[in-house]
Scaffold this active site. Sequence first.
Site, PDB file in Angstrom:
ATOM      1  CD  GLU A 111      -3.011  -1.003   2.288  1.00  0.00           C
ATOM      2  OE1 GLU A 111      -4.091  -1.602   2.359  1.00  0.00           O
ATOM      3  OE2 GLU A 111      -2.572  -0.491   3.300  1.00  0.00           O
ATOM      4  CD  GLU A 116      -3.928  -5.864   2.662  1.00  0.00           C
ATOM      5  OE1 GLU A 116      -4.729  -5.312   3.256  1.00  0.00           O
ATOM      6  OE2 GLU A 116      -2.846  -5.788   2.589  1.00  0.00           O
TER       7      GLU A 116
END
Length: 695
Positions: A155, A319
């Site tokens: 991320e 995710e």
Amino acid sequence: MDKKRVTDEQRLLHGGDYNPDQWLAYPEILKEDVVLMQKAHTNTFSIGIFAWAALEPEEGTYDFEWLDNVIERIQAIGGRFILATPSGARPAWMSKQHPEVLRVDASRRKLLHGARHNHCFSSPYYRKKTQAVNAKLAERYGNHPALLMWHISNEFGGECHCDLCQANFRKWLKEKYTNDLERLNDSWWGPFWSHTITDWEQIESPSPIGETAVHGMNLDWRRFVSHQTIDFYKNEIKPLREKTPDIPITTNFMSDNPAFTPFTGLDYQAFAKEVDVVSWDAYPAWHNDKEDTATLAAKVGFLNDHFYAMKDQPFLLMESTPSGVNWHHVNKAKRPGMHYLSSMQMLAHGSDSILYFQWRKSRGSSEKFHGAVVDHDQSPENRVFKEVARLGQTMEAISEKVVGYQRKAKVAIIYDVENEWALNDAQGFGLKTKKYGETLQKHYQAFWDKNIAVDIISKDVDFEQYDLVLAPMLYMMSEKTAKQLQAYVEKGGTLVSSYMTGLVDEADLAYLGGWLTPLKETFGMAPLETDTYYPTDKNSLEFNGKIYDIKDYATIIECDSAEEVATYRYDFYQRTPAITVNHYRQGTAYYMGARLEESFLTEFYGELIADLGLTPPLDITHERGISVQAREANGLKTVFIMNFTEDLQVIEINEEVRDIQTDETLSGQLALDPYEVRILEKKGWFVDSNDQLSL
């Protein structure tokens, strides 16, 4: 970049983030994990994401034995692993010994060690160390038969304002403006408030106080942050490309929360060019008190279609949570059936995986209550674990009808993150009502409700492959883009745009002389001024015999060749055009001068869908909240019918299809329970397997 294949015997990937480095003192837990992995019908695990302290406990001393054992256990049960590089969270010894790796915030304060993602992308030492540890990983595991792909960091996001980054910012600006301060001052409108730059060393990144003053600088800083982040990523993957050229590489993208709109921290459309497979992390706040489930589901669909279109190939859901998260304002548990439904939506929109954060709940620190497959009770008998296992069984059964199957759309919506940066900076209109991403999602909803596939594209994509292109609120538009849109309409395309479009150039400078000529010619009109409404202001227009309310914005329009579609009913511009249509050469261009309620978008786009002959993947009659999405390959369609309501829904299937799971032939009425999904097969209308992404 050439498209890379990721092959795993045509299996959909099911599993997720596994953090065995947190459990090295609990060997019985690590042994039990592989037993539970099989019971959950999982097959793929992302490992090593935050494991730097376990991989390199002190500088230059590496320990891979624990990772060897974990990989051996995963391989023994027929699983695969996605190996992450650990740069998302560095070890404490590094911060202490090499403080240059610590970020400096916009107030010029050096951050302390802690949290994660707080490293400087310019630090020569950090770049060197990430390459070193990645080279070790590639040498040790690059030829491992269970290695599926590389997961770079985690991320990416944030920015650093240290001296190293300031120097790199100035270097980037010198290259962009060919070492010409006059060009830079012109782009930044330097004379405003005496901001003229006379020496490159005078340039610093925007500070929190007064950062909106020089919009050109703000825009260039955000561009630089994206450039520097991507440059760091490219530096990090060098040893992986050299040592494992055939192993695909990804990094996980995000959304902006809690609005669940496109992420604005980085230019993902530029970043996507550097990865082999797009992957992203999806955490919608299901069952919230602000919107119904179907509205949120459309937002999820928008983002899925955004990530699919980046490379025009299936993506990975890297995710998600099988239950709740730990960072929403209210961390509500998924209701029974919602995990299955929301996962199927991902597959329907182009994902070839359902991966979780996380496999096992952390015992301590900030993620100890974040959702996971294995809860603190460690039981395969709890509700969440059983739902994960049920989903895994279904994924095993349908893999050959989904993996590599593609989505094809004839409608596109242009989303441009740089436009959002500039529009958010604009000190005009309504400071809190611009809502660019949310506005695009409302336009998208009109197509989602009618099961019409949509690509969310950049402004640089070839428009001619689409029958309909939407470009609402494209405030920052270059002359090049204006000419591309004109050429699209000229050759027969249908274009829809709106208020706040084409007002500034790519430097965020207002156009002189009014609207761009290509836009005037394409739309056959010109916007004269934009009226901004208070929440209590009232206006409306009539369309197809119905009255629709206007909110937030109304553009005063001067028509040339354009025809009136609807006019304002009140105010000093009553009876003047609110919506126009212009038939330009072989195509058509519509301009929406006002922001209108969702019911208008449903009516307006419903007419366009019919006029253009756009059809859903299945002939079906249903109420709002039912979504029908399809993936296709080799002349076959796999169709997902999903009930995003809390009610029993009876739908009408107006053609004959086969249920993939039960093998029964279906047509006519079909009852769907709340959150129920049916997966059907029918003959498709295109054959194209050349660009498959096989997992």
